[in-house]
Design a protein around this motif. Sequence first.
Motif, mmCIF file in Angstrom:
data_model
loop_
_atom_site.group_PDB
_atom_site.id
_atom_site.type_symbol
_atom_site.label_atom_id
_atom_site.label_comp_id
_atom_site.label_asym_id
_atom_site.label_seq_id
_atom_site.Cartn_x
_atom_site.Cartn_y
_atom_site.Cartn_z
ATOM 1 N N GLU A 7 107.443 50.530 66.523
ATOM 2 C CA GLU A 7 106.786 51.721 65.981
ATOM 3 C C GLU A 7 107.231 52.991 66.709
ATOM 4 O O GLU A 7 107.480 54.026 66.063
ATOM 5 C CB GLU A 7 105.262 51.570 66.091
ATOM 6 N N ASN A 8 107.359 52.925 68.017
ATOM 7 C CA ASN A 8 107.734 54.105 68.788
ATOM 8 C C ASN A 8 109.205 54.471 68.614
ATOM 9 O O ASN A 8 109.579 55.645 68.674
ATOM 10 C CB ASN A 8 107.421 53.886 70.267
ATOM 11 N N ILE A 9 110.037 53.451 68.386
ATOM 12 C CA ILE A 9 111.453 53.715 68.094
ATOM 13 C C ILE A 9 111.591 54.318 66.701
ATOM 14 O O ILE A 9 112.353 55.271 66.480
ATOM 15 C CB ILE A 9 112.284 52.423 68.217
ATOM 16 N N MET A 10 110.829 53.781 65.747
ATOM 17 C CA MET A 10 110.858 54.308 64.378
ATOM 18 C C MET A 10 110.405 55.756 64.329
ATOM 19 O O MET A 10 110.879 56.536 63.500
ATOM 20 C CB MET A 10 109.982 53.451 63.469
ATOM 21 N N ALA A 11 109.500 56.127 65.233
ATOM 22 C CA ALA A 11 109.029 57.514 65.270
ATOM 23 C C ALA A 11 110.178 58.471 65.557
ATOM 24 O O ALA A 11 110.230 59.583 65.012
ATOM 25 C CB ALA A 11 107.933 57.666 66.318
ATOM 26 N N ALA A 12 111.110 58.059 66.409
ATOM 27 C CA ALA A 12 112.289 58.887 66.687
ATOM 28 C C ALA A 12 113.227 58.904 65.490
ATOM 29 O O ALA A 12 113.748 59.957 65.098
ATOM 30 C CB ALA A 12 113.011 58.376 67.923
ATOM 31 N N SER A 51 115.388 62.043 72.899
ATOM 32 C CA SER A 51 114.517 63.190 73.211
ATOM 33 C C SER A 51 113.910 63.845 71.972
ATOM 34 O O SER A 51 113.733 65.066 71.933
ATOM 35 C CB SER A 51 115.291 64.241 74.028
ATOM 36 N N GLN A 52 113.566 63.045 70.972
ATOM 37 C CA GLN A 52 112.915 63.573 69.782
ATOM 38 C C GLN A 52 111.442 63.861 70.083
ATOM 39 O O GLN A 52 110.828 63.216 70.930
ATOM 40 C CB GLN A 52 113.026 62.574 68.633
ATOM 41 N N THR A 93 106.617 58.944 70.413
ATOM 42 C CA THR A 93 108.055 58.732 70.186
ATOM 43 C C THR A 93 108.743 58.253 71.459
ATOM 44 O O THR A 93 108.698 58.929 72.492
ATOM 45 C CB THR A 93 108.712 60.043 69.712
ATOM 46 N N TYR A 94 109.389 57.081 71.374
ATOM 47 C CA TYR A 94 110.152 56.585 72.525
ATOM 48 C C TYR A 94 111.329 57.527 72.772
ATOM 49 O O TYR A 94 112.017 57.938 71.823
ATOM 50 C CB TYR A 94 110.629 55.157 72.257
ATOM 51 N N PRO A 95 111.632 57.869 74.034
ATOM 52 C CA PRO A 95 112.572 58.962 74.301
ATOM 53 C C PRO A 95 114.065 58.642 74.221
ATOM 54 O O PRO A 95 114.876 59.551 74.057
ATOM 55 C CB PRO A 95 112.206 59.391 75.722
ATOM 56 N N ILE A 96 114.451 57.353 74.385
ATOM 57 C CA ILE A 96 115.898 57.063 74.439
ATOM 58 C C ILE A 96 116.270 56.166 73.256
ATOM 59 O O ILE A 96 116.456 54.950 73.392
ATOM 60 C CB ILE A 96 116.326 56.413 75.763
#
Length: 335
Positions: A243-248, A266-267, A272-275
């Motif tokens: 879910e956090n990767i998809m947010a980016a 850095s989205q 949102t996961y940062p990398i």
Amino acid sequence: MSMKMNRMLLLSALAAVSLVAADKINGAGASFPAPIYYKWAHDYQAQTGVQVNYQSIGSGGGIKQIEARTVDFGASDEPLEAKRLGESKLLQFPAVVGAICLAYNLPELEGKEVKLSNAVVEAIFLGTITKWNDPKIAADNAGVALPDKAITIAYRSDGSGTTWNFTYWLDKMGKTWHEKVGLGKTVQWPVGIGGKGNEGVTNMIKQTPGSIGYIETAYAAKNNLPMATLQSAEGTWVKATTENIMAAAANAKWKGEEGFYQILASQPGKNTYPIVAATFILLPQEKAAENKEVSKFFTFAFEKGAAEAEKLGYIPLPKPTVEAIEAYLKTNNAK
């Protein structure tokens, strides 16, 4: 032997060569997507009989090989800008999205979560934080018995798109890192030991207690390596979940006319996961027949390989992006 017979033999030989070429596709490049490319290749051969031979040699090697026209497709986690694509006469499109984690080897913690702030990550990779029980790490990890153990950095020794995306993130969020090291497929690491490919760095982490390194999440999951919880662009704590990767990935604005150039690290977003990074395929503009064979493979991957990508921790491209890629390939006589 008559001229007619010679001609028939020549045509037969040429047909055989064409058949062999059509039954094998050669690609090389990024190790970041290698696990899913291997799976897709296995399934594609089982269904079509066409072998896809992919060499996990790093993004830098993949770019060099496709520019030299020694493979049918190159793969890079660093997207090439439109100017470079034009100069090298290349087409480019994304294949899948994934994330880079900070995996570590601390058996003393028995799987307990470790939080690493942006400032702490920067300091660890600059070599100014050298022990796991440093007060700056302990401050964000109340109740965790951090060991009095030296930190060993594991980094990529080869030209790497994973390094490019990781250092892009470090460069964007760390002023000192920006001033002293910067970003690139290779950089002058202040400390640590190098390994080749995501595979090499993963093995170094597994074999070295106290170590930490940046690898694609699929490698960490496959090898049961814990992944640090990091900070989002808003400063909230986030894990490398689907879910956090998809947010980016949801922030991506793909444009075919720009070769789908997009950086997902850095989205914005508190969840949102940062990398996060997309990985890209590179094709030579002039090789229409070969490109159409490569396109068939990735069409298969897009249509039938999404579930396998998710099982390995990758994020399949959304349907509108796949449709834009198909249109781009048709426009460029590659489908």
